[in-house]
Design a protein around this motif. Sequence first.
Motif, mmCIF file in Angstrom:
data_model
loop_
_atom_site.group_PDB
_atom_site.id
_atom_site.type_symbol
_atom_site.label_atom_id
_atom_site.label_comp_id
_atom_site.label_asym_id
_atom_site.label_seq_id
_atom_site.Cartn_x
_atom_site.Cartn_y
_atom_site.Cartn_z
ATOM 1 N N ALA A 331 0.841 -1.199 0.000
ATOM 2 C CA ALA A 331 0.000 0.000 0.000
ATOM 3 C C ALA A 331 0.874 1.246 0.000
ATOM 4 O O ALA A 331 0.680 2.159 0.809
ATOM 5 N N GLN A 334 2.668 2.580 3.331
ATOM 6 C CA GLN A 334 1.971 3.343 4.359
ATOM 7 C C GLN A 334 2.426 2.903 5.742
ATOM 8 O O GLN A 334 2.402 1.717 6.060
ATOM 9 N N PRO A 571 -6.041 6.360 5.803
ATOM 10 C CA PRO A 571 -5.327 5.093 5.654
ATOM 11 C C PRO A 571 -4.479 4.742 6.862
ATOM 12 O O PRO A 571 -4.019 3.613 6.990
ATOM 13 N N VAL A 605 -4.370 12.265 -0.134
ATOM 14 C CA VAL A 605 -5.593 11.472 -0.286
ATOM 15 C C VAL A 605 -6.375 12.076 -1.443
ATOM 16 O O VAL A 605 -6.713 13.260 -1.424
ATOM 17 N N ALA A 626 -7.058 5.786 12.138
ATOM 18 C CA ALA A 626 -7.106 4.934 10.954
ATOM 19 C C ALA A 626 -8.531 4.487 10.707
ATOM 20 O O ALA A 626 -9.231 4.058 11.626
#
Length: 640
Positions: A331, A334, A571, A605, A626
């Motif tokens: 991802a 992250q 995220p 984002v 999150a």
Amino acid sequence: MKRQISRLLVANRAEIASRVFRTCRSLGIETVAIHSDADAALPYVAEADVAVRLPGSTPAETYLRVDRVLDAARRAGADAIHPGYGFLSENAEFAQAVVDAGLTWVGPDPASITAMGSKIGAKELMKAAGVPVLEAPEQPTEADLPLLVKASAGGGGRGMRVVRSLADLETEIAKAREEAASAFGDGTVFVEPYVERGRHVEVQVVGSVVYGDRDCSIQRRHQKVVEEAPAPGLPDHVRTAMHEAARAAAEAIDYRGAGTVEFLYDEETERFFFLEMNTRLQVEHPVTELVHAVDLVAQQLAAAEGAPASAAGPVQGHAIEVRLYAEDPAADYQPQSGLLTTFEIPGADGSEPGVRVDRGFVSGSEVSTFYDAMLAKVVVHAPSRGQAARQLAGVLRRSRIHGLTTNRDQLVAILTDPAFLRGEVSTAFLTDWAPPAREADRDAPLAAALAIAEAHRVARAVQQRIPVGFRNVPSQPQRTTFTVGDTEVTAEWWGGRDGYTAEDVRVLAAAPETVTLERDGVATTYACTVTGLPGREVVDVDGPGGHVRLTRVPRFVDPADQVASGSLLAPMPGSVVKVLVEQGQQVAAGDPVLVLEAMKMQHTVSAPTDGVVTQLGVTTGQQVAAGEVMAVVEAAEEQA
């Protein structure tokens, strides 16, 4: 001759603080830890003789506050300060303040830090000393691409951006300035040519004495992931010239103590260029310590007490270090935060020859969003490079790491990659690299299901001897459904008087912590850790094929758990540093909506689709958890 150090404060945290304390104990030096509120329960705090709390959690409130660090030293009776790396370690004003306070500064002279603190000024100084440097044209053209925007005051990949189009140059410079100002308090940046597939090779010095070289080419986001010593495959004449250039760099600023001169090496032309000098201890210093049988922290302390650097010993074998991060490589790396429920690395206690683990966290530690995501450095020293890589991959495979997603599997894949084993490394390794597809362990879901069943049986107040799932006349198997990432898997099994059974698999033993299964005559034991509420259990399964985290799918979905289509979820936990849209604004798919900062990195984002921002639930400076809904973009077709 300086006075002898008796009580040392480490102006840092986690792994590096523990590392410095270890040498201090061996030398009979008392230790002082400082800690933020977020770090109060980390192991390094208890390892020190005394500890001082710095109120707050963010770096700006704590480890970057010169006044608070010096006050902590005064209250704890410290007579010396070691800066570690990061934070104030290359801050000349802090170094001078330590000296002015009558304390011993474990580092180079503040003037040396100033000389190398500005990458722009350092390049001019190195050029004058005869060290080759990279230079960018004042007015770059398309022919000069790609370019690299870098923070003058920083390091660790922050404030660094690759530019492949002149149209993007100004935008990337602005982003780099923001990141640099946030991380280092200085938004000055510069531009230089970007060598696409160069190697990052650095030379360790103590004063002007050279302690060999390291290769740190394998990086993501310009931050190092794998480091090794000595640098593999360097021609002898290049290695010698690089060592001499590093010596010249140190002599040019009358350097004292441990430092690192970093070079960019172009294998095709066998040329190298000065990148920067780190006037501190490096994260990757263990590989140099192991191949040269030296304690670089002890060398730092000796230099601070006025002793000259000792001569470097010969290279012995090969050492490879990996940085184990709480991050998700799948991802876009992250960073992850939360409870590290299990953190067990074989050899961390010194029980396995050649294995060294420098870590700042243990099982039960909380990983916060305020600092770098590195959990530990795992290092192996062996007679050969191939043996070191194989042994290190084995250590990582056998590690048990639960609670957070980490880059462990990626590190194993790198260490076993044929190109890596041939020494074909460059700063573009991970960019060009296609990680091998990991074959799922088909029996791990069954092991998880039986571990849950056994956990329920053991928890019963009555009738513990009746098998879980027992039916007098079974019409169908029990089914336990899990999610593994975005994939759903189902385990089918029966519970009877003679224990558990499953199709094509013999269940040899089952307990809440371990399940042994036999398929095609091969028995495999899985270590299982069951957590979570009944019906929503999470099972961490460790087996020969590695680790898999299975989340049980509940039979019924709570409507409160569902979110609207088009919701932009955080995220990771972090702070909203910029909101780029307004409620009611039309956006296109991919348009940036807001910028989130977590663990010193900024993450944009973007809108998932064309539509309108119908909800905007956050403001600049707000902390988010999150999974929290930050905004909703309603798709154009939904509006119609």
